[in-house]
Design a protein around this motif. Structure first.
Motif, PDB file in Angstrom:
ATOM      1  N   GLY A  84     -58.018 -32.678 -21.975  1.00  0.00           N
ATOM      2  CA  GLY A  84     -59.560 -32.889 -21.949  1.00  0.00           C
ATOM      3  C   GLY A  84     -60.181 -31.768 -21.712  1.00  0.00           C
ATOM      4  N   ARG A  85     -59.862 -30.952 -20.871  1.00  0.00           N
ATOM      5  CA  ARG A  85     -60.387 -29.726 -20.862  1.00  0.00           C
ATOM      6  C   ARG A  85     -60.671 -28.711 -21.937  1.00  0.00           C
ATOM      7  N   PHE A  86     -59.426 -28.965 -22.868  1.00  0.00           N
ATOM      8  CA  PHE A  86     -59.532 -28.152 -24.021  1.00  0.00           C
ATOM      9  C   PHE A  86     -60.380 -28.545 -25.064  1.00  0.00           C
ATOM     10  N   PHE A  87     -60.771 -29.870 -25.178  1.00  0.00           N
ATOM     11  CA  PHE A  87     -61.514 -30.347 -25.990  1.00  0.00           C
ATOM     12  C   PHE A  87     -63.315 -30.353 -25.571  1.00  0.00           C
ATOM     13  N   THR A  88     -63.431 -30.154 -24.147  1.00  0.00           N
ATOM     14  CA  THR A  88     -64.641 -30.117 -23.589  1.00  0.00           C
ATOM     15  C   THR A  88     -64.961 -28.903 -23.340  1.00  0.00           C
ATOM     16  N   ASP A  89     -64.141 -27.856 -23.089  1.00  0.00           N
ATOM     17  CA  ASP A  89     -64.678 -26.480 -22.685  1.00  0.00           C
ATOM     18  C   ASP A  89     -64.052 -25.334 -23.594  1.00  0.00           C
ATOM     19  N   THR A  90     -62.790 -25.401 -23.853  1.00  0.00           N
ATOM     20  CA  THR A  90     -62.177 -24.245 -24.511  1.00  0.00           C
ATOM     21  C   THR A  90     -62.457 -24.112 -25.877  1.00  0.00           C
ATOM     22  N   PHE A  91     -62.236 -25.219 -26.706  1.00  0.00           N
ATOM     23  CA  PHE A  91     -62.414 -25.385 -27.908  1.00  0.00           C
ATOM     24  C   PHE A  91     -63.999 -25.184 -28.434  1.00  0.00           C
ATOM     25  N   PRO A  92     -64.616 -26.150 -27.759  1.00  0.00           N
ATOM     26  CA  PRO A  92     -66.312 -25.978 -28.460  1.00  0.00           C
ATOM     27  C   PRO A  92     -66.919 -24.638 -27.994  1.00  0.00           C
ATOM     28  N   ALA A  93     -66.245 -23.829 -27.001  1.00  0.00           N
ATOM     29  CA  ALA A  93     -66.980 -22.654 -26.327  1.00  0.00           C
ATOM     30  C   ALA A  93     -66.511 -21.444 -27.362  1.00  0.00           C
ATOM     31  N   LEU A 292     -71.649 -37.258 -43.972  1.00  0.00           N
ATOM     32  CA  LEU A 292     -72.838 -36.489 -43.336  1.00  0.00           C
ATOM     33  C   LEU A 292     -72.866 -36.810 -41.644  1.00  0.00           C
ATOM     34  N   VAL A 293     -72.428 -38.137 -41.393  1.00  0.00           N
ATOM     35  CA  VAL A 293     -72.304 -38.402 -39.788  1.00  0.00           C
ATOM     36  C   VAL A 293     -71.319 -37.437 -39.201  1.00  0.00           C
ATOM     37  N   ALA A 294     -70.209 -37.288 -39.901  1.00  0.00           N
ATOM     38  CA  ALA A 294     -69.005 -36.379 -39.473  1.00  0.00           C
ATOM     39  C   ALA A 294     -69.494 -35.003 -39.327  1.00  0.00           C
ATOM     40  N   GLU A 295     -70.238 -34.501 -40.365  1.00  0.00           N
ATOM     41  CA  GLU A 295     -70.634 -32.983 -40.194  1.00  0.00           C
ATOM     42  C   GLU A 295     -71.797 -32.872 -39.241  1.00  0.00           C
ATOM     43  N   ILE A 296     -72.561 -33.937 -39.065  1.00  0.00           N
ATOM     44  CA  ILE A 296     -73.773 -33.879 -38.105  1.00  0.00           C
ATOM     45  C   ILE A 296     -72.937 -33.924 -36.454  1.00  0.00           C
ATOM     46  N   ALA A 297     -71.996 -34.788 -36.244  1.00  0.00           N
ATOM     47  CA  ALA A 297     -71.084 -34.954 -35.072  1.00  0.00           C
ATOM     48  C   ALA A 297     -70.741 -33.568 -34.653  1.00  0.00           C
ATOM     49  N   PHE A 298     -70.017 -33.075 -35.610  1.00  0.00           N
ATOM     50  CA  PHE A 298     -69.397 -31.471 -35.450  1.00  0.00           C
ATOM     51  C   PHE A 298     -70.397 -30.463 -34.800  1.00  0.00           C
ATOM     52  N   PHE A 299     -71.373 -30.402 -35.447  1.00  0.00           N
ATOM     53  CA  PHE A 299     -72.558 -29.564 -35.072  1.00  0.00           C
ATOM     54  C   PHE A 299     -73.167 -29.862 -33.973  1.00  0.00           C
ATOM     55  N   VAL A 300     -73.307 -31.087 -33.731  1.00  0.00           N
ATOM     56  CA  VAL A 300     -73.734 -31.640 -32.382  1.00  0.00           C
ATOM     57  C   VAL A 300     -72.727 -31.080 -31.045  1.00  0.00           C
ATOM     58  N   TYR A 301     -71.438 -31.409 -31.546  1.00  0.00           N
ATOM     59  CA  TYR A 301     -70.285 -30.960 -30.547  1.00  0.00           C
ATOM     60  C   TYR A 301     -70.461 -29.436 -30.331  1.00  0.00           C
ATOM     61  N   VAL A 302     -70.540 -28.656 -31.361  1.00  0.00           N
ATOM     62  CA  VAL A 302     -70.642 -27.265 -31.122  1.00  0.00           C
ATOM     63  C   VAL A 302     -71.843 -26.646 -30.455  1.00  0.00           C
ATOM     64  N   PHE A 303     -73.124 -27.268 -30.742  1.00  0.00           N
ATOM     65  CA  PHE A 303     -73.945 -26.745 -30.052  1.00  0.00           C
ATOM     66  C   PHE A 303     -74.800 -27.448 -28.775  1.00  0.00           C
ATOM     67  N   THR A 304     -73.877 -28.255 -28.335  1.00  0.00           N
ATOM     68  CA  THR A 304     -74.247 -29.182 -27.010  1.00  0.00           C
ATOM     69  C   THR A 304     -72.877 -28.592 -26.041  1.00  0.00           C
ATOM     70  N   LEU A 305     -71.897 -29.107 -26.358  1.00  0.00           N
ATOM     71  CA  LEU A 305     -70.639 -28.817 -25.397  1.00  0.00           C
ATOM     72  C   LEU A 305     -70.246 -27.405 -25.465  1.00  0.00           C
ATOM     73  N   GLY A 306     -70.392 -26.945 -26.485  1.00  0.00           N
ATOM     74  CA  GLY A 306     -70.088 -25.400 -26.711  1.00  0.00           C
ATOM     75  C   GLY A 306     -70.963 -24.640 -26.019  1.00  0.00           C
ATOM     76  N   ARG A 307     -72.393 -24.824 -26.278  1.00  0.00           N
ATOM     77  CA  ARG A 307     -73.171 -24.151 -25.455  1.00  0.00           C
ATOM     78  C   ARG A 307     -73.038 -24.210 -23.879  1.00  0.00           C
TER      79      ARG A 307
END
Length: 331
Positions: A84-93, A292-307
């Motif tokens: 869980g930490r990998f997908f919420t912290d490490t990967f998006p960071a 498009l939904v999958a693509e938007i979800a990826f960018f939201v993932y990067v720019f929210t959890l990642g940030r």
């Protein structure tokens, strides 16, 4: 030194150390005893190696010390919390930290792909240079569309998934050299541009975008991420900053492993979309909408959890305790 006498004199201590190292729970006194016996046995091993290096005794004591060391230091096992930490912290960071690289790769490749497509679409001689005239009609009217339904959906999903993972892995693994990544990107952009240009010139542009976009948006984004991270590895030793070249390269390469692992899941999603959505009977707008939904979800993932992860100090690198010690460097 009389080795037999030495072994006979210290065998009880070794047996006691073995017994303590196998106990599941130790009292305070037993823990102190185990550490004391560990130090003594380490000294015994040193004496045997220097005075009477008998292979069987050296092996026995080395194994005993190794098992005891595991008992005293403990072992770490991965659990659901680590995943869980990998997908919420490490990967998006790591995705967020390298965003400038893969977004730049994305923009350049999309522009070049459209430029190639327009060039091919307006030059019939170029089209026949890539595809023989006798195969052009078959490609436009049968092969391109038939590719997505040629195999059973689950087999096709596994096939495209493994292929895309292999391409992404190559981009990251060969990133240290830089130029192989550019070559892989060039091959990819030429294939997409030429195919799009040929179909557009033959009034099949809607078919091309209707079949490419549902899975292609996220799939190509994943490839661009891998390429951007690979080029970042290359740049890490070209311009290492305050670190040595090897330290900079090692740090970036370790962190890039997180991207490689995370993209396996991302590309699994694209493989499922390509196998089950792209060739489906859904209207074109619905298929593209899913992509498009999958693509938007990826960018939201990067720019929210990642940030958020980067703001907490996450770098995507392995934990401090797992890294080697390095000399301090001036900023």
């Amino acid at each position: 030194m009389d080795l037999d006498a030495f072994v006979a004199a210290h065998q009880p201590e070794w047996d006691r150390l073995k017994a303590l190292s196998r106990q599941r729970q130790l009292s305070g006194a037993e823990s102190d005893e185990l550490l004391d016996l560990y130090q003594r046995t380490a000294t015994h091993l040193s004496i045997v190696r220097s005075s009477a290096p008998d292979p069987s005794v050296v092996q026995y004591l080395s194994t005993l010390l190794s098992r005891t060391r595991q008992r005293t230091s403990g072992t770490r096992t991965a659990g659901w919390a680590d995943i869980g930490r990998f997908f919420t912290d490490t990967f998006p960071a790591m995705l967020y930290r390298t965003r400038r690289w893969w977004l730049a790769v994305m923009v350049v490749n999309v522009v070049v792909a459209f430029a190639i497509g327009i060039w091919v679409a307006h030059n019939p001689s170029v089209q026949t240079g890539f595809i023989p005239p006798e195969r052009l009609d078959e490609l436009v009217n049968h092969d391109f569309e038939g590719y997505y339904s040629e195999f059973a959906a689950q087999d096709f999903a596994a096939r495209v998934w493994t292929n895309n993972v292999w391409v992404a892995a190559q981009c990251i693994a060969m990133g240290v050299l830089g130029f192989p990544v550019i070559y892989l990107l060039w091959q990819n952009v030429v294939n997409v541009g030429v195919m799009g240009g040929i179909l557009w010139a033959n009034d099949r542009g809607s078919l091309f975008f209707g079949l490419i976009l549902p899975h292609g948006m996220l799939e190509l984004t994943a490839v661009f991420v891998a390429a951007g991270v690979g080029l970042k590895i290359f740049w890490s030793w070209v311009v290492p900053g305050p670190q040595t070249r090897m330290q900079s390269l090692a740090s970036q390469a370790r962190a890039s492993v997180a991207v490689a692992l995370g993209l396996i899941v991302v590309l699994l999603v694209t493989g499922i979309i390509e196998a089950f959505v792209t060739p489906s009977g859904l209207p074109t707008w619905a298929r593209i909408g899913i992509g498009l939904v999958a693509e938007i979800a990826f960018f939201v993932y990067v720019f929210t959890l990642g940030r958020w992860a980067v703001a907490r100090g996450e770098t995507g690198d392995i934990a401090d305790r797992d890294r080697g010690d390095v000399l301090p460097a001036a900023a």
